[in-house]
Design a protein around this motif. Structure first.
Motif, PDB file in Angstrom:
ATOM      1  N   MET A   1       0.848  -1.201   0.000  1.00  0.00           N
ATOM      2  CA  MET A   1       0.000   0.000   0.000  1.00  0.00           C
ATOM      3  C   MET A   1       0.879   1.244   0.000  1.00  0.00           C
ATOM      4  O   MET A   1       1.914   1.276   0.663  1.00  0.00           O
ATOM      5  CB  MET A   1      -0.925  -0.003   1.221  1.00  0.00           C
ATOM      6  CG  MET A   1      -1.805   1.248   1.319  1.00  0.00           C
ATOM      7  SD  MET A   1      -2.944   1.203   2.709  1.00  0.00           S
ATOM      8  CE  MET A   1      -4.113  -0.003   2.130  1.00  0.00           C
ATOM      9  N   ASN A   2       0.463   2.265  -0.747  1.00  0.00           N
ATOM     10  CA  ASN A   2       1.223   3.506  -0.799  1.00  0.00           C
ATOM     11  C   ASN A   2       1.201   4.228   0.544  1.00  0.00           C
ATOM     12  O   ASN A   2       0.230   4.103   1.301  1.00  0.00           O
ATOM     13  CB  ASN A   2       0.630   4.438  -1.859  1.00  0.00           C
ATOM     14  CG  ASN A   2       0.912   3.964  -3.270  1.00  0.00           C
ATOM     15  OD1 ASN A   2       1.960   3.378  -3.521  1.00  0.00           O
ATOM     16  ND2 ASN A   2      -0.019   4.212  -4.168  1.00  0.00           N
ATOM     17  N   PRO A   3       2.257   5.015   0.840  1.00  0.00           N
ATOM     18  CA  PRO A   3       2.242   5.842   2.055  1.00  0.00           C
ATOM     19  C   PRO A   3       1.005   6.738   2.068  1.00  0.00           C
ATOM     20  O   PRO A   3       0.467   7.088   1.018  1.00  0.00           O
ATOM     21  CB  PRO A   3       3.529   6.662   1.935  1.00  0.00           C
ATOM     22  CG  PRO A   3       4.412   5.858   1.042  1.00  0.00           C
ATOM     23  CD  PRO A   3       3.504   5.161   0.078  1.00  0.00           C
ATOM     24  N   LEU A   4       0.593   7.146   3.261  1.00  0.00           N
ATOM     25  CA  LEU A   4      -0.648   7.904   3.405  1.00  0.00           C
ATOM     26  C   LEU A   4      -0.605   9.210   2.615  1.00  0.00           C
ATOM     27  O   LEU A   4      -1.601   9.597   1.991  1.00  0.00           O
ATOM     28  CB  LEU A   4      -0.921   8.179   4.886  1.00  0.00           C
ATOM     29  CG  LEU A   4      -2.284   8.798   5.227  1.00  0.00           C
ATOM     30  CD1 LEU A   4      -3.418   7.948   4.669  1.00  0.00           C
ATOM     31  CD2 LEU A   4      -2.422   8.940   6.743  1.00  0.00           C
ATOM     32  N   TYR A   5       0.533   9.895   2.617  1.00  0.00           N
ATOM     33  CA  TYR A   5       0.589  11.183   1.910  1.00  0.00           C
ATOM     34  C   TYR A   5       0.430  10.988   0.395  1.00  0.00           C
ATOM     35  O   TYR A   5      -0.109  11.861  -0.295  1.00  0.00           O
ATOM     36  CB  TYR A   5       1.874  11.944   2.245  1.00  0.00           C
ATOM     37  CG  TYR A   5       3.109  11.495   1.504  1.00  0.00           C
ATOM     38  CD1 TYR A   5       3.475  12.106   0.294  1.00  0.00           C
ATOM     39  CD2 TYR A   5       3.921  10.477   1.987  1.00  0.00           C
ATOM     40  CE1 TYR A   5       4.608  11.708  -0.392  1.00  0.00           C
ATOM     41  CE2 TYR A   5       5.051  10.074   1.305  1.00  0.00           C
ATOM     42  CZ  TYR A   5       5.393  10.685   0.118  1.00  0.00           C
ATOM     43  OH  TYR A   5       6.515  10.286  -0.566  1.00  0.00           O
ATOM     44  N   ILE A   6       0.887   9.845  -0.128  1.00  0.00           N
ATOM     45  CA  ILE A   6       0.709   9.550  -1.556  1.00  0.00           C
ATOM     46  C   ILE A   6      -0.772   9.324  -1.855  1.00  0.00           C
ATOM     47  O   ILE A   6      -1.289   9.749  -2.896  1.00  0.00           O
ATOM     48  CB  ILE A   6       1.530   8.317  -1.967  1.00  0.00           C
ATOM     49  CG1 ILE A   6       3.034   8.617  -1.857  1.00  0.00           C
ATOM     50  CG2 ILE A   6       1.185   7.885  -3.390  1.00  0.00           C
ATOM     51  CD1 ILE A   6       3.521   9.672  -2.831  1.00  0.00           C
ATOM     52  N   GLN A   7      -1.478   8.677  -0.930  1.00  0.00           N
ATOM     53  CA  GLN A   7      -2.913   8.481  -1.101  1.00  0.00           C
ATOM     54  C   GLN A   7      -3.648   9.821  -1.109  1.00  0.00           C
ATOM     55  O   GLN A   7      -4.581  10.022  -1.893  1.00  0.00           O
ATOM     56  CB  GLN A   7      -3.453   7.586   0.023  1.00  0.00           C
ATOM     57  CG  GLN A   7      -2.861   6.175   0.024  1.00  0.00           C
ATOM     58  CD  GLN A   7      -3.339   5.362   1.206  1.00  0.00           C
ATOM     59  OE1 GLN A   7      -4.524   5.374   1.545  1.00  0.00           O
ATOM     60  NE2 GLN A   7      -2.425   4.641   1.857  1.00  0.00           N
ATOM     61  N   ILE A   8      -3.222  10.735  -0.222  1.00  0.00           N
ATOM     62  CA  ILE A   8      -3.843  12.067  -0.174  1.00  0.00           C
ATOM     63  C   ILE A   8      -3.507  12.853  -1.436  1.00  0.00           C
ATOM     64  O   ILE A   8      -4.357  13.560  -1.997  1.00  0.00           O
ATOM     65  CB  ILE A   8      -3.390  12.836   1.080  1.00  0.00           C
ATOM     66  CG1 ILE A   8      -3.827  12.082   2.344  1.00  0.00           C
ATOM     67  CG2 ILE A   8      -3.949  14.251   1.081  1.00  0.00           C
ATOM     68  CD1 ILE A   8      -5.319  11.785   2.420  1.00  0.00           C
ATOM     69  N   LYS A   9      -2.278  12.724  -1.900  1.00  0.00           N
ATOM     70  CA  LYS A   9      -1.879  13.372  -3.153  1.00  0.00           C
ATOM     71  C   LYS A   9      -2.786  12.902  -4.290  1.00  0.00           C
ATOM     72  O   LYS A   9      -3.238  13.705  -5.115  1.00  0.00           O
ATOM     73  CB  LYS A   9      -0.416  13.053  -3.456  1.00  0.00           C
ATOM     74  CG  LYS A   9       0.079  13.606  -4.791  1.00  0.00           C
ATOM     75  CD  LYS A   9       1.498  13.142  -5.081  1.00  0.00           C
ATOM     76  CE  LYS A   9       1.962  13.582  -6.453  1.00  0.00           C
ATOM     77  NZ  LYS A   9       3.316  13.069  -6.782  1.00  0.00           N
TER      78      LYS A   9
END
Length: 235
Positions: A1-9
């Motif tokens: 799973m991608n890091p959380l900030y990448i998901q927000i991006k």
């Protein structure tokens, strides 16, 4: 799973694709976005930092974060890297040569991710700098994405196609891939650019992409470089 900030991006980018925030307009504050996405402000800040580094968003001290726009003075010629070797500020204009609709070739259809039977708008124009011909441009875009595109619109924008894409069609060009090589002027290029047949010119083949990394324009620019150079920055 991608890091959380990448998901927000990704979620912020999806909002841009969906037209929630428009070019030139501000987006909600980091605090508001953190509350909306139920994450920390630091996570939102890291996502925005990446989007700002990619020039999708622009931070303005004391004013907030804004969606990048080709309407801004410093950004209008973002992809046009031909610069006067003397550092002169030049007036950009364009002369329309042809404006046609045609079926996409197999190669172009593959580049733009469209069906082989799709129609494209093909534009040929000469870009002038201080009223002197400098670039012969061949531009091809999917007709379905630019309904209502007319020769008059091309002429009206004084050379800034990306500004016209954004303001008239809601399509924001974000990045491009280019292939650059030295070629000799064909009979047509020599006549339109005012040089001798087989004169050395610079060929810049470009594919431009929008928010969701969708190719939306193919362009070939044939450029004179006697008094100009191609300027770029490497990071």
């Amino acid at each position: 799973m991608n890091p959380l900030y990448i998901q927000i991006k990704k979620r912020i980018t999806e909002s841009l694709v969906g037209g929630l925030w428009h070019p030139g307009h501000s987006i909600p504050s980091e605090i508001e976005l953190a509350q909306s996405y139920n994450v920390s402000q630091g996570t939102v800040r890291k996502a925005i930092d990446e989007l700002a580094a990619e020039k999708i968003l622009i931070r303005r001290q004391g004013k907030g974060t804004f969606v990048a726009s080709h309407n801004e003075e410093h950004n209008q010629l973002r992809f046009l890297r031909l610069t006067s070797s003397l550092g002169d500020k030049e007036k950009l204009d364009n002369k329309l040569i042809t404006f046609e609709k045609e079926k996409a070739s197999n190669g172009l259809a593959k580049i733009l991710g469209i069906n082989n039977a799709s129609t494209v708008v093909s534009i040929k124009r000469v870009l002038t700098f201080n009223e002197k011909p400098l670039i012969l441009d061949l531009i091809k875009v999917p007709a379905a994405s630019f309904r209502g595109l007319t020769p008059e619109k091309v002429i009206e924008k004084k050379g800034s196609m990306y500004r016209m894409y954004e303001t008239d069609f809601g399509i924001q060009m974000l990045h491009a891939k280019e292939k650059i090589r030295a070629v000799t002027a064909s009979a047509e290029a020599a006549e339109l650019l005012g040089v001798s047949l087989d004169s050395p010119i610079l060929s810049v083949e470009r594919t431009s992409f929008t928010y969701d990394n969708k190719a939306i324009e193919w362009r070939l620019g044939l450029c004179l470089t006697e008094n100009h150079h191609y300027a770029t920055e490497l990071e």
